[in-house]
Design a protein around this motif. Sequence first.
Motif, PDB file in Angstrom:
ATOM      1  N   GLY A 152       0.797  -1.223   0.000  1.00  0.00           N
ATOM      2  CA  GLY A 152       0.000   0.000   0.000  1.00  0.00           C
ATOM      3  C   GLY A 152       0.827   1.269   0.000  1.00  0.00           C
ATOM      4  O   GLY A 152       2.057   1.240  -0.111  1.00  0.00           O
ATOM      5  N   THR A 153       0.133   2.383   0.161  1.00  0.00           N
ATOM      6  CA  THR A 153       0.789   3.699   0.148  1.00  0.00           C
ATOM      7  C   THR A 153       0.482   4.506   1.415  1.00  0.00           C
ATOM      8  O   THR A 153       1.182   5.472   1.718  1.00  0.00           O
ATOM      9  N   THR A 154      -0.568   4.116   2.126  1.00  0.00           N
ATOM     10  CA  THR A 154      -0.984   4.806   3.343  1.00  0.00           C
ATOM     11  C   THR A 154      -1.157   3.754   4.436  1.00  0.00           C
ATOM     12  O   THR A 154      -1.608   2.635   4.166  1.00  0.00           O
ATOM     13  N   PHE A 155      -0.800   4.128   5.685  1.00  0.00           N
ATOM     14  CA  PHE A 155      -0.777   3.124   6.750  1.00  0.00           C
ATOM     15  C   PHE A 155      -1.506   3.645   7.988  1.00  0.00           C
ATOM     16  O   PHE A 155      -1.254   4.758   8.445  1.00  0.00           O
ATOM     17  N   LEU A 156      -2.419   2.809   8.497  1.00  0.00           N
ATOM     18  CA  LEU A 156      -3.195   3.140   9.689  1.00  0.00           C
ATOM     19  C   LEU A 156      -3.033   2.023  10.715  1.00  0.00           C
ATOM     20  O   LEU A 156      -2.701   0.888  10.363  1.00  0.00           O
ATOM     21  N   SER A 157      -3.298   2.333  11.974  1.00  0.00           N
ATOM     22  CA  SER A 157      -3.240   1.300  13.003  1.00  0.00           C
ATOM     23  C   SER A 157      -4.378   1.497  13.999  1.00  0.00           C
ATOM     24  O   SER A 157      -4.938   2.590  14.125  1.00  0.00           O
ATOM     25  N   ALA A 158      -4.723   0.416  14.686  1.00  0.00           N
ATOM     26  CA  ALA A 158      -5.758   0.450  15.708  1.00  0.00           C
ATOM     27  C   ALA A 158      -5.379  -0.559  16.778  1.00  0.00           C
ATOM     28  O   ALA A 158      -4.660  -1.524  16.514  1.00  0.00           O
ATOM     29  N   ALA A 159      -5.860  -0.355  18.011  1.00  0.00           N
ATOM     30  CA  ALA A 159      -5.468  -1.238  19.103  1.00  0.00           C
ATOM     31  C   ALA A 159      -6.583  -1.396  20.117  1.00  0.00           C
ATOM     32  O   ALA A 159      -7.448  -0.521  20.258  1.00  0.00           O
ATOM     33  N   VAL A 160      -6.555  -2.523  20.841  1.00  0.00           N
ATOM     34  CA  VAL A 160      -7.499  -2.797  21.913  1.00  0.00           C
ATOM     35  C   VAL A 160      -6.783  -3.572  23.011  1.00  0.00           C
ATOM     36  O   VAL A 160      -5.972  -4.460  22.728  1.00  0.00           O
ATOM     37  N   ASN A 161      -7.074  -3.227  24.269  1.00  0.00           N
ATOM     38  CA  ASN A 161      -6.602  -3.990  25.420  1.00  0.00           C
ATOM     39  C   ASN A 161      -7.798  -4.258  26.314  1.00  0.00           C
ATOM     40  O   ASN A 161      -8.569  -3.331  26.612  1.00  0.00           O
ATOM     41  N   ILE A 162      -7.985  -5.511  26.743  1.00  0.00           N
ATOM     42  CA  ILE A 162      -9.087  -5.858  27.634  1.00  0.00           C
ATOM     43  C   ILE A 162      -8.542  -6.672  28.803  1.00  0.00           C
ATOM     44  O   ILE A 162      -7.442  -7.224  28.733  1.00  0.00           O
ATOM     45  N   ASP A 163      -9.304  -6.762  29.865  1.00  0.00           N
ATOM     46  CA  ASP A 163      -8.884  -7.542  31.023  1.00  0.00           C
ATOM     47  C   ASP A 163      -8.771  -9.016  30.667  1.00  0.00           C
ATOM     48  O   ASP A 163      -9.602  -9.556  29.925  1.00  0.00           O
ATOM     49  N   GLU A 164      -7.768  -9.659  31.235  1.00  0.00           N
ATOM     50  CA  GLU A 164      -7.536 -11.073  30.968  1.00  0.00           C
ATOM     51  C   GLU A 164      -8.739 -11.928  31.355  1.00  0.00           C
ATOM     52  O   GLU A 164      -9.012 -12.961  30.746  1.00  0.00           O
ATOM     53  N   ALA A 165      -9.517 -11.449  32.331  1.00  0.00           N
ATOM     54  CA  ALA A 165     -10.686 -12.198  32.803  1.00  0.00           C
ATOM     55  C   ALA A 165     -11.759 -12.343  31.729  1.00  0.00           C
ATOM     56  O   ALA A 165     -12.568 -13.273  31.766  1.00  0.00           O
ATOM     57  N   VAL A 166     -11.780 -11.416  30.776  1.00  0.00           N
ATOM     58  CA  VAL A 166     -12.775 -11.482  29.689  1.00  0.00           C
ATOM     59  C   VAL A 166     -12.079 -11.686  28.346  1.00  0.00           C
ATOM     60  O   VAL A 166     -12.549 -11.222  27.310  1.00  0.00           O
ATOM     61  N   LYS A 167     -10.972 -12.399  28.357  1.00  0.00           N
ATOM     62  CA  LYS A 167     -10.175 -12.579  27.143  1.00  0.00           C
ATOM     63  C   LYS A 167     -10.921 -13.292  26.030  1.00  0.00           C
ATOM     64  O   LYS A 167     -10.568 -13.155  24.848  1.00  0.00           O
ATOM     65  N   ASN A 168     -11.975 -14.062  26.369  1.00  0.00           N
ATOM     66  CA  ASN A 168     -12.727 -14.759  25.335  1.00  0.00           C
ATOM     67  C   ASN A 168     -13.484 -13.804  24.423  1.00  0.00           C
ATOM     68  O   ASN A 168     -14.008 -14.218  23.381  1.00  0.00           O
ATOM     69  N   GLU A 169     -13.549 -12.537  24.806  1.00  0.00           N
ATOM     70  CA  GLU A 169     -14.187 -11.525  23.965  1.00  0.00           C
ATOM     71  C   GLU A 169     -13.230 -10.976  22.895  1.00  0.00           C
ATOM     72  O   GLU A 169     -13.612 -10.110  22.113  1.00  0.00           O
ATOM     73  N   LEU A 170     -12.003 -11.489  22.887  1.00  0.00           N
ATOM     74  CA  LEU A 170     -10.998 -10.957  21.961  1.00  0.00           C
ATOM     75  C   LEU A 170     -11.438 -11.013  20.497  1.00  0.00           C
ATOM     76  O   LEU A 170     -11.281 -10.017  19.772  1.00  0.00           O
ATOM     77  N   PRO A 171     -11.996 -12.132  19.998  1.00  0.00           N
ATOM     78  CA  PRO A 171     -12.447 -12.143  18.594  1.00  0.00           C
ATOM     79  C   PRO A 171     -13.502 -11.074  18.311  1.00  0.00           C
ATOM     80  O   PRO A 171     -13.481 -10.454  17.241  1.00  0.00           O
ATOM     81  N   TYR A 172     -14.408 -10.855  19.266  1.00  0.00           N
ATOM     82  CA  TYR A 172     -15.438  -9.832  19.066  1.00  0.00           C
ATOM     83  C   TYR A 172     -14.820  -8.439  19.035  1.00  0.00           C
ATOM     84  O   TYR A 172     -15.225  -7.587  18.225  1.00  0.00           O
ATOM     85  N   MET A 173     -13.821  -8.178  19.893  1.00  0.00           N
ATOM     86  CA  MET A 173     -13.148  -6.885  19.877  1.00  0.00           C
ATOM     87  C   MET A 173     -12.412  -6.669  18.564  1.00  0.00           C
ATOM     88  O   MET A 173     -12.341  -5.548  18.049  1.00  0.00           O
ATOM     89  N   LEU A 174     -11.861  -7.744  18.022  1.00  0.00           N
ATOM     90  CA  LEU A 174     -11.232  -7.663  16.703  1.00  0.00           C
ATOM     91  C   LEU A 174     -12.254  -7.241  15.652  1.00  0.00           C
ATOM     92  O   LEU A 174     -11.975  -6.390  14.802  1.00  0.00           O
TER      93      LEU A 174
END
Length: 268
Positions: A152-174
Amino acid sequence: MNDGSLLKKIFTIGNSSSLVVETFEKNWEFGWVEHIRLSDQPSYLFNSISQNEFFSLFVTDSDMASLSLIKSVIGRLKSTNGFEVIALAETPLTSEQLGILTEIDKNLVDSNVKVVCQDSLSSILECYAHLLCGFSYTCLDFNDIHEWLHAGTTFLSAAVNIDEAVKNELPYMLYLQLTELQAQYKKLELEVAAINVVFLGEYISQDLFSASLAMISGSFSRDLNLSVHSNIHDSHQNGKVGFRMFASLKKKTPLSFDHNAIPPFLLA
């Protein structure tokens, strides 16, 4: 799997690019990144042994003096395998500047100088810094990130951090971050060319990693350049799990329309 611990050296020429990298290095918490300002060390020499011990990014300002110096440095390298050259520019380059970039390209192996703005450079620096830094569930190398950079020619980024206790929500946060990211680049009239995702924080199970990967893969076409890894350190186990997503974007491909073709609804 691999344990990372591979040094990334970032060489800069010019005040603007040096300031960007200096700021990044100061805020980077995972190590294995070193900034060397070539403007202060124009006679810095490389040898074949040291070049095999790290990946390198050369970041230069786009004024004629900086481009001439980077051209000289690149021409003196024994090998340019595992190297990227990035020129920082906020305005279109002149024919003279482009001419020097063409000369530099001749000394690069299977690569070319990447011209980016400051916002894109910040995303590129972080994407490269995560590579082979800490423990990773998968093995990426220079070629994987090289393809991401040059897609590509342009670059963007995004991030998320959640508590380990609710780590199973990681796919949904993605999923949520992907949706938000898509809205951003569509507003810019761009389309995704490549995606790199790095998982951070606490260790996660292979099942959760696979579920997260399935979520990412299912959000894009099968032929998309997609790379996924992790950067996990025992010293950064802070009860959080998360990810950082880096998008390599390009201009939208115009849709072609054949006026002589039969409309699809008539073929149903």
